[in-house]
Design a protein around this motif. Structure first.
Motif, PDB file in Angstrom:
ATOM      1  N   ILE A  58     -16.132   3.410  12.700  1.00  0.00           N
ATOM      2  CA  ILE A  58     -15.184   2.234  13.089  1.00  0.00           C
ATOM      3  C   ILE A  58     -16.174   0.545  12.921  1.00  0.00           C
ATOM      4  CG2 ILE A  58     -13.909   0.024  14.729  1.00  0.00           C
ATOM      5  CD1 ILE A  58     -13.437   2.942  16.263  1.00  0.00           C
ATOM      6  N   VAL A  59     -15.617  -0.186  11.735  1.00  0.00           N
ATOM      7  CA  VAL A  59     -16.516  -1.203  11.440  1.00  0.00           C
ATOM      8  C   VAL A  59     -16.062  -2.413  11.602  1.00  0.00           C
ATOM      9  CG1 VAL A  59     -17.635  -2.320   8.846  1.00  0.00           C
ATOM     10  CG2 VAL A  59     -17.109   0.219   9.122  1.00  0.00           C
ATOM     11  N   VAL A  60     -17.073  -3.333  12.128  1.00  0.00           N
ATOM     12  CA  VAL A  60     -15.980  -4.117  12.605  1.00  0.00           C
ATOM     13  C   VAL A  60     -16.875  -5.608  12.250  1.00  0.00           C
ATOM     14  CG1 VAL A  60     -16.497  -6.424  15.082  1.00  0.00           C
ATOM     15  CG2 VAL A  60     -16.434  -3.478  15.014  1.00  0.00           C
ATOM     16  N   GLY A  61     -16.680  -6.958  11.120  1.00  0.00           N
ATOM     17  CA  GLY A  61     -17.161  -7.585  10.541  1.00  0.00           C
ATOM     18  C   GLY A  61     -16.351  -8.815  10.402  1.00  0.00           C
ATOM     19  N   ASP A  62     -16.526  -9.759   9.481  1.00  0.00           N
ATOM     20  CA  ASP A  62     -15.482 -11.422   9.462  1.00  0.00           C
ATOM     21  C   ASP A  62     -15.255 -10.591   8.279  1.00  0.00           C
ATOM     22  OD1 ASP A  62     -18.929 -11.222   8.396  1.00  0.00           O
ATOM     23  OD2 ASP A  62     -18.635 -13.321   8.123  1.00  0.00           O
ATOM     24  N   ASP A  63     -14.290 -11.971   7.762  1.00  0.00           N
ATOM     25  CA  ASP A  63     -13.143 -12.221   6.514  1.00  0.00           C
ATOM     26  C   ASP A  63     -13.570 -13.805   5.774  1.00  0.00           C
ATOM     27  OD1 ASP A  63     -11.071 -10.372   4.610  1.00  0.00           O
ATOM     28  OD2 ASP A  63     -11.309 -12.881   4.973  1.00  0.00           O
ATOM     29  N   GLN A  64     -14.124 -13.754   5.193  1.00  0.00           N
ATOM     30  CA  GLN A  64     -14.214 -15.305   4.571  1.00  0.00           C
ATOM     31  C   GLN A  64     -13.432 -15.548   3.689  1.00  0.00           C
ATOM     32  OE1 GLN A  64     -18.571 -16.069   3.662  1.00  0.00           O
ATOM     33  NE2 GLN A  64     -19.361 -14.797   5.165  1.00  0.00           N
ATOM     34  N   HIS A  65     -12.044 -15.701   4.013  1.00  0.00           N
ATOM     35  CA  HIS A  65     -11.270 -16.615   3.167  1.00  0.00           C
ATOM     36  C   HIS A  65     -10.431 -15.596   1.987  1.00  0.00           C
ATOM     37  CE1 HIS A  65     -10.855 -21.274   4.118  1.00  0.00           C
ATOM     38  NE2 HIS A  65     -10.499 -20.079   4.646  1.00  0.00           N
ATOM     39  N   GLU A  66     -10.946 -14.116   2.065  1.00  0.00           N
ATOM     40  CA  GLU A  66     -10.536 -12.896   1.553  1.00  0.00           C
ATOM     41  C   GLU A  66      -9.635 -12.003   1.893  1.00  0.00           C
ATOM     42  OE1 GLU A  66     -15.779 -11.228   1.526  1.00  0.00           O
ATOM     43  OE2 GLU A  66     -13.782 -11.291   2.981  1.00  0.00           O
ATOM     44  N   ASN A  67      -8.636 -11.472   2.544  1.00  0.00           N
ATOM     45  CA  ASN A  67      -7.623 -10.908   3.169  1.00  0.00           C
ATOM     46  C   ASN A  67      -6.698 -11.729   4.563  1.00  0.00           C
ATOM     47  OD1 ASN A  67      -7.137  -8.477   1.227  1.00  0.00           O
ATOM     48  ND2 ASN A  67      -9.309  -8.373   2.800  1.00  0.00           N
ATOM     49  N   LEU A  68      -7.971 -13.209   4.715  1.00  0.00           N
ATOM     50  CA  LEU A  68      -7.536 -13.869   5.881  1.00  0.00           C
ATOM     51  C   LEU A  68      -7.238 -15.234   5.304  1.00  0.00           C
ATOM     52  CD1 LEU A  68      -8.414 -12.040   9.064  1.00  0.00           C
ATOM     53  CD2 LEU A  68      -6.692 -11.762   8.373  1.00  0.00           C
ATOM     54  N   VAL A  69      -6.868 -15.938   5.425  1.00  0.00           N
ATOM     55  CA  VAL A  69      -6.334 -17.344   4.703  1.00  0.00           C
ATOM     56  C   VAL A  69      -6.098 -18.175   5.489  1.00  0.00           C
ATOM     57  CG1 VAL A  69      -6.778 -16.569   2.257  1.00  0.00           C
ATOM     58  CG2 VAL A  69      -5.133 -16.638   3.009  1.00  0.00           C
ATOM     59  N   ASP A  70      -6.084 -19.215   4.952  1.00  0.00           N
ATOM     60  CA  ASP A  70      -5.720 -20.744   5.860  1.00  0.00           C
ATOM     61  C   ASP A  70      -4.398 -20.401   6.647  1.00  0.00           C
ATOM     62  OD1 ASP A  70      -7.622 -21.719   5.807  1.00  0.00           O
ATOM     63  OD2 ASP A  70      -7.922 -22.729   4.458  1.00  0.00           O
ATOM     64  N   ASP A  71      -3.342 -19.581   6.232  1.00  0.00           N
ATOM     65  CA  ASP A  71      -1.996 -19.553   6.441  1.00  0.00           C
ATOM     66  C   ASP A  71      -1.952 -18.581   7.164  1.00  0.00           C
ATOM     67  OD1 ASP A  71      -1.969 -17.318   5.500  1.00  0.00           O
ATOM     68  OD2 ASP A  71      -1.073 -17.260   3.624  1.00  0.00           O
ATOM     69  N   ASN A  72      -2.602 -17.902   8.016  1.00  0.00           N
ATOM     70  CA  ASN A  72      -2.536 -17.205   9.634  1.00  0.00           C
ATOM     71  C   ASN A  72      -4.266 -16.228   8.907  1.00  0.00           C
ATOM     72  OD1 ASN A  72      -1.905 -15.683  11.852  1.00  0.00           O
ATOM     73  ND2 ASN A  72      -1.256 -14.014   9.784  1.00  0.00           N
ATOM     74  N   MET A  73      -5.146 -16.876  10.649  1.00  0.00           N
ATOM     75  CA  MET A  73      -6.422 -16.751  10.496  1.00  0.00           C
ATOM     76  C   MET A  73      -6.408 -16.187  12.461  1.00  0.00           C
ATOM     77  SD  MET A  73      -9.493 -16.712   9.204  1.00  0.00           S
ATOM     78  CE  MET A  73      -9.240 -17.670   7.800  1.00  0.00           C
ATOM     79  N   PRO A  74      -6.122 -15.415  12.296  1.00  0.00           N
ATOM     80  CA  PRO A  74      -5.600 -14.219  14.158  1.00  0.00           C
ATOM     81  C   PRO A  74      -7.178 -14.388  14.131  1.00  0.00           C
ATOM     82  CG  PRO A  74      -5.350 -12.443  12.692  1.00  0.00           C
ATOM     83  CD  PRO A  74      -5.441 -14.373  11.896  1.00  0.00           C
ATOM     84  N   PRO A  75      -8.057 -13.938  15.284  1.00  0.00           N
ATOM     85  CA  PRO A  75      -9.552 -13.483  16.189  1.00  0.00           C
ATOM     86  C   PRO A  75      -9.626 -12.705  15.757  1.00  0.00           C
ATOM     87  CG  PRO A  75      -7.811 -14.319  18.034  1.00  0.00           C
ATOM     88  CD  PRO A  75      -6.937 -14.574  16.540  1.00  0.00           C
ATOM     89  N   PHE A  76      -8.320 -11.364  15.962  1.00  0.00           N
ATOM     90  CA  PHE A  76      -9.265 -10.168  15.814  1.00  0.00           C
ATOM     91  C   PHE A  76      -8.207  -9.859  14.914  1.00  0.00           C
ATOM     92  CE2 PHE A  76     -10.251 -11.270  20.160  1.00  0.00           C
ATOM     93  CZ  PHE A  76     -12.008 -11.434  20.141  1.00  0.00           C
ATOM     94  N   THR A  77      -8.331  -8.697  13.785  1.00  0.00           N
ATOM     95  CA  THR A  77      -7.019  -7.880  13.069  1.00  0.00           C
ATOM     96  C   THR A  77      -7.476  -6.869  12.661  1.00  0.00           C
ATOM     97  OG1 THR A  77      -6.722  -9.524  11.740  1.00  0.00           O
ATOM     98  CG2 THR A  77      -5.925  -7.997  10.364  1.00  0.00           C
TER      99      THR A  77
END
Length: 300
Positions: A75-94
């Motif tokens: 299990i890898v826990v990382g952030d997403d920098q406007h790659e798969n999560l963009v400003d139309d939907n930015m949930p805290p955890f995906t």
């Protein structure tokens, strides 16, 4: 029941992907017109190479530990920098729960196309879905994704750590994306509780799978703050969850926000961690760079 057998954390900044002779390619950010720091006069090329080699050795140690643990699932826990999560939907955890996913380690600094340097990873979609249901039962409301929209597949936080830690791509993967980078973001306390809940759910999952959790990112950057890193690592080494959960959100800006991924893992392990290496890799004499950290938790 599934068995959480190990936890690790490591940085993923591009300074790990390029040796010091190429770091000048990274000095392209606008707004970095900062004054030189006299105390960084000693950051010679020799020092940079020594630190970088120390980071490479730390990665080798973490990879060897994971190899010895023989995980079925990483299990890898990382952030997403406007790659798969963009400003139309930015949930805290995906949580990603597609059947598989590609990830590219191509670097834009070298003009490498995202269609190159790709690896396909098998996703444990069944466990991922169970984690989503369990998190909702425990008061979290994670989003989920079955497809990537980024031309590189999974974001860089996942691509780089997976390439370093599982170069053979020989175990199933579950990517957990935490929105650390774009406030409003989950608090340190929320991330700690999220990690604690992940561990409980893994241990409830009906399988004999061996599971390792890895945090991707950090430590302080783009402007390095060694004092912040030192205090955080001291708390990590003593499992001072009170300190970690009370860290104010104002500290977590831009790349430094990836410390939240480490806090998730600290919550999951819930015991003192072992710091393998800490190296502030300065790219410039102004303090710009990335402080690299590498750690593991013994769960036996």
């Amino acid at each position: 029941m599934a068995n959480l057998v190990g936890c690790v954390a490591m940085s993923h900044a591009p300074q790990l992907m390029l040796d010091p002779s190429h770091w000048h390619l990274l000095n392209t950010r606008k707004g970095e017109n900062l004054p030189d720091k006299p105390e960084l006069a000693g950051e010679t090329d020799e020092v940079k190479w020594t630190k970088w080699k120390g980071c490479m050795s730390a990665i080798d140690q973490l990879r060897q530990k994971i190899d010895a643990l023989k995980p079925d699932v990483l299990i890898v826990v990382g952030d997403d920098q406007h790659e798969n999560l963009v400003d139309d939907n930015m949930p805290p955890f995906t949580i990603f729960m597609g059947a598989d996913a590609e990830a590219s380690v191509s670097l834009r600094y070298l003009n490498q196309a995202k269609s190159e340097n790709r690896t396909t990873y098998q996703i444990d979609a069944k466990m991922a879905e169970a984690l989503i249901h369990g998190l909702m039962d425990h008061g979290f409301d994670p989003s989920y994704s079955k497809k990537t929209r980024y031309d590189g597949g999974l974001g860089h936080a996942f691509a780089r750590v997976l390439k370093f830690l599982t170069p053979k791509a020989d175990c199933r993967v579950i990517p957990v994306m935490v929105n650390t980078y774009y406030p409003p973001a989950p608090s340190a306390k929320r991330c700690l509780n999220f990690g604690q809940t992940l561990t409980a759910l893994i241990r409830e999952y009906p399988s004999n799978d061996r599971v390792v959790i890895a945090a991707s990112g950090g430590l302080s950057h783009t402007k390095i703050d060694e004092a912040l890193d030192d205090k955080f690592l001291a708390a990590l080494k003593t499992n001072d969850t009170a300190y970690m959960s009370a860290m104010p959100s104002l500290l977590f800006r831009e790349g430094t926000s990836e410390i939240l991924n480490w806090i998730v893992i600290a919550g999951a392990a819930n015991r003192p961690g072992n710091v393998v290496e800490y190296s502030p890799l300065y790219r410039t004499k102004t303090g710009v760079g990335c402080a690299m950290g590498f750690a593991y938790w013994d769960l036996n």
